[in-house]
Design a protein around this motif. Structure first.
Motif, PDB file in Angstrom:
ATOM      1  N   ASN A   1       0.842  -1.195   0.000  1.00 54.76           N
ATOM      2  CA  ASN A   1       0.000   0.000   0.000  1.00 54.76           C
ATOM      3  C   ASN A   1       0.878   1.247   0.000  1.00 54.76           C
ATOM      4  O   ASN A   1       2.110   1.159   0.132  1.00 54.76           O
ATOM      5  CB  ASN A   1      -0.958   0.001   1.205  1.00 54.76           C
ATOM      6  CG  ASN A   1      -0.233  -0.165   2.532  1.00 54.76           C
ATOM      7  OD1 ASN A   1       0.647   0.629   2.875  1.00 54.76           O
ATOM      8  ND2 ASN A   1      -0.582  -1.197   3.288  1.00 54.76           N
TER       9      ASN A   1
ATOM     10  N   LEU B   1       1.133   3.687   2.185  1.00 50.95           N
ATOM     11  CA  LEU B   1       1.794   4.040   3.439  1.00 50.95           C
ATOM     12  C   LEU B   1       3.069   3.229   3.630  1.00 50.95           C
ATOM     13  O   LEU B   1       4.067   3.737   4.163  1.00 50.95           O
ATOM     14  CB  LEU B   1       0.838   3.846   4.621  1.00 50.95           C
ATOM     15  CG  LEU B   1       1.234   4.518   5.943  1.00 50.95           C
ATOM     16  CD1 LEU B   1       1.621   5.972   5.753  1.00 50.95           C
ATOM     17  CD2 LEU B   1       0.102   4.400   6.953  1.00 50.95           C
ATOM     18  N   GLN B   2       3.056   1.965   3.200  1.00 55.27           N
ATOM     19  CA  GLN B   2       4.297   1.190   3.227  1.00 55.27           C
ATOM     20  C   GLN B   2       5.355   1.848   2.346  1.00 55.27           C
ATOM     21  O   GLN B   2       6.521   1.974   2.741  1.00 55.27           O
ATOM     22  CB  GLN B   2       4.048  -0.247   2.757  1.00 55.27           C
ATOM     23  CG  GLN B   2       3.406  -1.149   3.791  1.00 55.27           C
ATOM     24  CD  GLN B   2       3.294  -2.590   3.311  1.00 55.27           C
ATOM     25  OE1 GLN B   2       3.624  -2.903   2.165  1.00 55.27           O
ATOM     26  NE2 GLN B   2       2.823  -3.466   4.181  1.00 55.27           N
TER      27      GLN B   2
ATOM     28  N   TYR C   1       6.783   4.945   4.208  1.00 54.72           N
ATOM     29  CA  TYR C   1       7.746   4.776   5.291  1.00 54.72           C
ATOM     30  C   TYR C   1       9.054   4.132   4.811  1.00 54.72           C
ATOM     31  O   TYR C   1      10.114   4.360   5.406  1.00 54.72           O
ATOM     32  CB  TYR C   1       7.139   4.076   6.512  1.00 54.72           C
ATOM     33  CG  TYR C   1       6.885   2.594   6.485  1.00 54.72           C
ATOM     34  CD1 TYR C   1       7.927   1.673   6.399  1.00 54.72           C
ATOM     35  CD2 TYR C   1       5.596   2.097   6.646  1.00 54.72           C
ATOM     36  CE1 TYR C   1       7.685   0.314   6.426  1.00 54.72           C
ATOM     37  CE2 TYR C   1       5.348   0.730   6.692  1.00 54.72           C
ATOM     38  CZ  TYR C   1       6.401  -0.161   6.573  1.00 54.72           C
ATOM     39  OH  TYR C   1       6.167  -1.512   6.618  1.00 54.72           O
TER      40      TYR C   1
ATOM     41  N   ASN D   1       5.141   6.966  10.611  1.00 55.03           N
ATOM     42  CA  ASN D   1       4.416   6.368   9.484  1.00 55.03           C
ATOM     43  C   ASN D   1       4.409   4.844   9.568  1.00 55.03           C
ATOM     44  O   ASN D   1       3.430   4.194   9.175  1.00 55.03           O
ATOM     45  CB  ASN D   1       5.040   6.822   8.161  1.00 55.03           C
ATOM     46  CG  ASN D   1       4.658   8.247   7.817  1.00 55.03           C
ATOM     47  OD1 ASN D   1       3.538   8.681   8.091  1.00 55.03           O
ATOM     48  ND2 ASN D   1       5.580   8.997   7.230  1.00 55.03           N
ATOM     49  N   TRP D   2       5.478   4.286  10.085  1.00 51.82           N
ATOM     50  CA  TRP D   2       5.537   2.835  10.283  1.00 51.82           C
ATOM     51  C   TRP D   2       4.465   2.384  11.274  1.00 51.82           C
ATOM     52  O   TRP D   2       3.797   1.374  11.064  1.00 51.82           O
ATOM     53  CB  TRP D   2       6.939   2.447  10.762  1.00 51.82           C
ATOM     54  CG  TRP D   2       7.122   0.992  11.035  1.00 51.82           C
ATOM     55  CD1 TRP D   2       7.302  -0.005  10.116  1.00 51.82           C
ATOM     56  CD2 TRP D   2       7.168   0.359  12.321  1.00 51.82           C
ATOM     57  NE1 TRP D   2       7.452  -1.226  10.754  1.00 51.82           N
ATOM     58  CE2 TRP D   2       7.378  -1.024  12.108  1.00 51.82           C
ATOM     59  CE3 TRP D   2       7.061   0.823  13.633  1.00 51.82           C
ATOM     60  CZ2 TRP D   2       7.478  -1.938  13.152  1.00 51.82           C
ATOM     61  CZ3 TRP D   2       7.162  -0.084  14.674  1.00 51.82           C
ATOM     62  CH2 TRP D   2       7.365  -1.451  14.437  1.00 51.82           C
TER      63      TRP D   2
ATOM     64  N   GLU E   1       0.898   2.408   9.707  1.00 55.79           N
ATOM     65  CA  GLU E   1       0.576   1.392   8.708  1.00 55.79           C
ATOM     66  C   GLU E   1       0.115   0.113   9.411  1.00 55.79           C
ATOM     67  O   GLU E   1       0.900  -0.590  10.037  1.00 55.79           O
ATOM     68  CB  GLU E   1       1.805   1.101   7.846  1.00 55.79           C
ATOM     69  CG  GLU E   1       1.468   0.458   6.500  1.00 55.79           C
ATOM     70  CD  GLU E   1       1.025  -0.984   6.635  1.00 55.79           C
ATOM     71  OE1 GLU E   1      -0.122  -1.277   6.236  1.00 55.79           O
ATOM     72  OE2 GLU E   1       1.801  -1.802   7.148  1.00 55.79           O
TER      73      GLU E   1
ATOM     74  N   ASP F   1       5.650  -6.879   6.959  1.00 53.60           N
ATOM     75  CA  ASP F   1       6.245  -5.765   7.684  1.00 53.60           C
ATOM     76  C   ASP F   1       7.725  -6.067   7.907  1.00 53.60           C
ATOM     77  O   ASP F   1       8.178  -7.197   7.705  1.00 53.60           O
ATOM     78  CB  ASP F   1       5.527  -5.543   9.015  1.00 53.60           C
ATOM     79  CG  ASP F   1       5.638  -4.101   9.520  1.00 53.60           C
ATOM     80  OD1 ASP F   1       6.416  -3.325   8.938  1.00 53.60           O
ATOM     81  OD2 ASP F   1       4.949  -3.772  10.497  1.00 53.60           O
TER      82      ASP F   1
END
Length: 653
Positions: A239, A241-242, A245, A267-268, A271, A277
């Motif tokens: 996504n 956001l991944q 970050y 930000n990590w 998510e 991850d």
């Protein structure tokens, strides 16, 4: 898959399985592959952080193992191989747990024979060293017990930096380092920056300055490779956001700007939607006696969907646990924010998480980010499962458990209870409580790590015996909690002593924490005989006579430990750690070591990583990733040195 691989010295090597990896979508497998490559590229960073001579020694030892033409079928060579394997395991010449220098259990004169009958024609010697001088210096380094004797010294009333041989400070005293970072914080005012996390503090020309770990700075050769693989991973992120970050992390590695690390961390934490991850960076501060410098580590993982359900239950009820905690009201969070937890399967271990690895993680470490944005907590299911499978039938439980009822509880509930303890510890324990305004956790100095681990463990222990866990469906009955209480005190008072050499104190923070809790409740409950050390057939056992009262003792201690952290009470931290967490009962220790020796087990365990292979179309586009588990320990270590030895290859020692 067979979990056990091999045993040497005080170490056993295990394998972990990456369950259902083949069933993941190709995009996810490729994403994991690129992240695993980034996770392996920082290996040399940790080696150099642990000690400035580590890469020199590793290069020499590996050249011997690869080129030695003398007799390999003798006891001396076998001992040399064991020494090398121990150095590999500890990411350097000092023991991964005790941090004391690993003794070479082969004759000093044999070192000369190893050198004589090895090929040095293509060996890269450090600059400004002749061959003879180099061999002499490395020999002295290995065999001189007074040289580089301890990586992390946590003793009281000594200069913690000058008596520690890690590579975070050069030519700097403890007071100079503390004053330097106190001055930076004063200048920054309210700006919450983790000063010193990603640098070596150096004194030159009577001036202190930092060698920042970044592109163009220290460790640039390895960091550039990490960035290379992170950039490839961005294309396959699940996504936006991944992607954000990862780009934040690349920016941080490029500039060394700690504010950018905070941006990445925030930000990590935000998510929460992807299955995959990772952690990659300068994270934990256990290797620095001042608790400032971050060791390099990485873990790549993906969510265990079924097991995560229990962690999600805890996350949803985080406020209830905070509200009902036995700590003082002033140190409770009025509003718990951003607590997220999941159970993961690790896909690769790197840096300070390899070969020895944690079974749970709670990040980020910055308190202000935890309070404002929350944290992520994980329990590593495939690692705990590997430990459990290996432990069944090895005789340890039967030797040290007091009763048949205790043994049966452990077999029935031990795996579930142990994982739930880790969930509570990581998900809620570390994220619970708040510190008084104006207090910095660095006020606890070398005792911070022990106090923080004690606090998280006590939180977990206190709630293990709460009916709320039964109500939430997390345990079938409080018998599971009893199994965890049995296991915790058995470990804290008895079995963890198998990891300590005769005559030594406890140095490692987690071990100090476990003994602190266990010894404190043993003493506090002595009059009512809540917990006892009993003798049967000349053997010492732990027995718990009242589990409910024991829970209340855990609550009392949790209240005090939270106060110590919240107020930054260094004197109280020092007193409670030194009184309960450090000293070992020598007579009991001797007994436990003798009983353990007869079992012929290794007290420490670490893991081999699986081997991944990227499948490519003729045009160069990746389409899949395969996984295998057939690599042995020495082969993996030598391959890693060859493929990821970026600092050693450049001569950057």
């Amino acid at each position: 898959m067979e979990v056990f691989v091999e045993k040497f010295a005080d170490i056993k090597i295990l394998r972990y399985e990456v369950p259902e990896f083949d069933k993941l979508a190709p995009q996810k497998k490729i994403y994991i592959y690129y992240l695993t490559q980034a996770a392996l590229c920082g290996r040399d960073i940790l080696w150099n952080q642990n000690n400035r001579y580590n890469l020199v020694v590793r290069n020499l030892l590996e050249n011997v193992i690869k080129t030695f033409s003398g007799n390999r079928e003798c006891a001396e060579f076998d001992r040399f191989v064991v020494y090398l394997k121990r150095v590999w395991f500890s990411n350097g010449i000092q023991h991964h747990y005790s941090t004391e220098k690993i003794p070479a259990d082969f004759p000093e004169l044999y070192f000369d024979e190893l050198v004589k009958f090895s090929d040095w024609s293509v060996f890269k010697f450090p600059a400004n060293f002749s061959k003879e001088t180099f061999f002499f210096e490395v020999k002295n380094l290995i065999f001189n017990p007074e040289k580089e004797k301890k990586r992390v010294n946590l003793e009281s009333n000594v200069d913690l930096i000058l008596t520690s041989s890690n590579n975070y400070y050069q030519g700097v005293t403890q007071k100079e380092a503390e004053d330097y970072y106190a001055n930076l914080k004063n200048k920054a005012g309210d700006e919450p920056v983790s000063f010193g996390l990603n640098s070596t503090l150096v004194k030159g020309n009577d001036q202190l300055h930092e060698h920042v770990w970044k592109v163009g700075g220290k460790y640039t050769e390895a960091i550039e490779k990490i960035i290379y693989w992170l950039q490839k991973a961005v294309e396959y992120a699940e996504n936006e956001l991944q992607k954000t970050y990862i780009l934040n992390l690349i920016d941080y590695y490029t500039t060394g700007d700690l504010a950018k690390f905070d941006e990445y961390s925030i930000n990590w934490v935000k998510e929460q939607f992807g299955d995959i991850d990772f952690v990659n960076g300068f994270i934990e501060v256990y290797g620095d006696p001042l608790g400032i410098k971050g060791s390099w580590e990485s873990i790549v993982n993906y969510k265990d969907q079924e097991a995560t359900k229990r962690a999600e239950v805890l996350s949803k009820n985080a406020q209830w646990f905070e509200d009902h905690s036995p700590v003082s009201e002033e140190f409770k969070k009025k509003e718990v924010k951003g607590v997220s937890a999941k159970v993961i399967n690790v896909a690769i271990l790197g840096g300070d998480c390899y070969p020895a690895t944690p079974i749970g993680i709670n990040l980020p470490n910055a308190e202000w980010i935890r309070e404002k944005h929350g944290s992520k907590s994980v329990t590593i299911e495939n690692i705990t499962q590997a430990y459990f499978l290996e432990s069944m039938g090895n005789g340890m439980l039967e030797e040290f458990a007091f009763s048949s009822e205790e043994i049966e509880r452990a077999k029935q509930f031990g795996y579930l209870a142990g994982n739930l303890h880790t969930d509570l510890h990581e998900c809620l324990g570390h994220g619970s409580g708040k510190i008084r305004e104006g207090v910095n956790t660095e006020a606890l100095k070398n005792y911070y790590s022990t106090i923080e681990e004690t606090r998280a463990d006590l939180f977990a222990l206190y709630y293990m015996m709460d009916e709320k866990l039964v109500e939430l469906g997390l345990i079938p009955s409080l018998d599971a909690a009893k199994a965890e209480y049995d296991a915790y005190l058995r470990n804290g008072l008895i079995t963890q002593l198998t990891r300590i050499e005769p005559g030594k104190d406890i140095e490692e923070s987690h071990m100090r924490n476990r003994q602190l809790i266990s010894r404190w409740v043993l003493e506090a409950g002595m009059l009512e005989q809540i917990v006892e050390l009993v003798t049967r057939d000349s053997k010492t056992f732990v027995t718990i006579n009242d589990y409910t009262k024991l829970r209340h003792l855990f609550g009392q201690l949790l209240k005090e430990i939270q106060r110590i952290k919240s107020e930054g009470d260094f004197i109280a931290a020092q007193e409670i750690v030194e009184t309960y967490g450090v000293k070992v009962d020598k007579q009991l220790h001797h007994e436990i070591l003798e009983r353990f020796r007869k079992l012929d087990l290794a007290p420490y365990a670490g893991f081999l990583n699986p081997v991944y292979e990227l499948k490519m179309w003729p045009c160069g586009t990746p389409y899949d990733v395969s996984i295998r588990y057939d690599e042995d320990y020495a082969t993996q270590m030598l391959r890693y040195s060859e493929a990821y030895g970026f600092l050693a290859k450049t001569g950057l020692y």
